[in-house]
Design a protein around this motif. Structure first.
Motif, PDB file in Angstrom:
ATOM      1  N   GLN A  26       6.072 -19.293 -39.445  1.00 36.61           N
ATOM      2  CA  GLN A  26       5.880 -19.250 -38.001  1.00 36.61           C
ATOM      3  C   GLN A  26       6.338 -17.898 -37.477  1.00 36.61           C
ATOM      4  O   GLN A  26       7.469 -17.487 -37.717  1.00 36.61           O
ATOM      5  N   GLY A  27       5.438 -17.209 -36.795  1.00 34.00           N
ATOM      6  CA  GLY A  27       5.782 -15.927 -36.196  1.00 34.00           C
ATOM      7  C   GLY A  27       5.962 -14.802 -37.198  1.00 34.00           C
ATOM      8  O   GLY A  27       6.776 -13.912 -36.985  1.00 34.00           O
ATOM      9  N   SER A  28       5.177 -14.832 -38.263  1.00 37.48           N
ATOM     10  CA  SER A  28       5.309 -13.789 -39.284  1.00 37.48           C
ATOM     11  C   SER A  28       4.799 -12.450 -38.755  1.00 37.48           C
ATOM     12  O   SER A  28       3.855 -12.394 -37.971  1.00 37.48           O
ATOM     13  N   PRO A  29       5.427 -11.372 -39.202  1.00 34.76           N
ATOM     14  CA  PRO A  29       4.982 -10.049 -38.752  1.00 34.76           C
ATOM     15  C   PRO A  29       3.613  -9.700 -39.327  1.00 34.76           C
ATOM     16  O   PRO A  29       3.247 -10.142 -40.416  1.00 34.76           O
ATOM     17  N   GLU A  30       2.875  -8.890 -38.592  1.00 29.94           N
ATOM     18  CA  GLU A  30       1.529  -8.487 -39.003  1.00 29.94           C
ATOM     19  C   GLU A  30       1.529  -7.818 -40.373  1.00 29.94           C
ATOM     20  O   GLU A  30       0.599  -7.999 -41.158  1.00 29.94           O
ATOM     21  N   GLU A  31       2.565  -7.031 -40.660  1.00 34.66           N
ATOM     22  CA  GLU A  31       2.644  -6.332 -41.942  1.00 34.66           C
ATOM     23  C   GLU A  31       2.700  -7.331 -43.099  1.00 34.66           C
ATOM     24  O   GLU A  31       2.054  -7.128 -44.134  1.00 34.66           O
ATOM     25  N   PHE A  32       3.461  -8.392 -42.917  1.00 33.37           N
ATOM     26  CA  PHE A  32       3.560  -9.414 -43.960  1.00 33.37           C
ATOM     27  C   PHE A  32       2.219 -10.124 -44.127  1.00 33.37           C
ATOM     28  O   PHE A  32       1.746 -10.330 -45.236  1.00 33.37           O
TER      29      PHE A  32
END
Length: 110
Positions: free
Chosen positions: A89-95
């Motif tokens: 939930q709410g993972s960063p775009e880079e990941f």
């Protein structure tokens, strides 16, 4: 904020990547048993299991004791050990981008 080192550490193990691929296919919390079933279908050449455990149990133990706690060290992965649920939930775009690329390269069979 997650660092690049943390992202690569999450992605370094195939079974953990498979768990993350499964979580990204679902919206909301996913039962650990569902993740185990998906990994079982994706693993072509699974590691040797302990002779006293079947493959499902071996994967479940590996996830519950190694990979899910490790994954939950980052803020955007929540693992509820008591309920047997995990979610991203709410993972960063880079990941998200690196996980997507890893899945494309690895191409686990559906």
């Amino acid at each position: 904020m997650v660092t690049l080192d943390e992202i690569f550490e999450l992605l370094e193990d195939q079974r953990r990547r498979y768990a993350l691929y499964c979580l990204y296919e679902k919206d909301g919390p996913v039962a650990v048993s569902e993740v185990v079933e998906k990994i079982e279908t994706w693993e072509d050449d699974p590691p040797e299991a302990d002779g006293s455990l079947d493959r499902f149990e071996e994967i479940a133990l590996d996830l519950k004791h190694v990979h899910l706690p490790k994954s939950a060290e980052v803020d955007f992965i929540q693992y509820d050990r008591e309920q047997g649920l995990i979610q991203v939930q709410g993972s960063p775009e880079e990941f998200d981008a690196l996980l997507t690329i890893a899945k494309i390269v690895e191409e686990p069979e559906e």
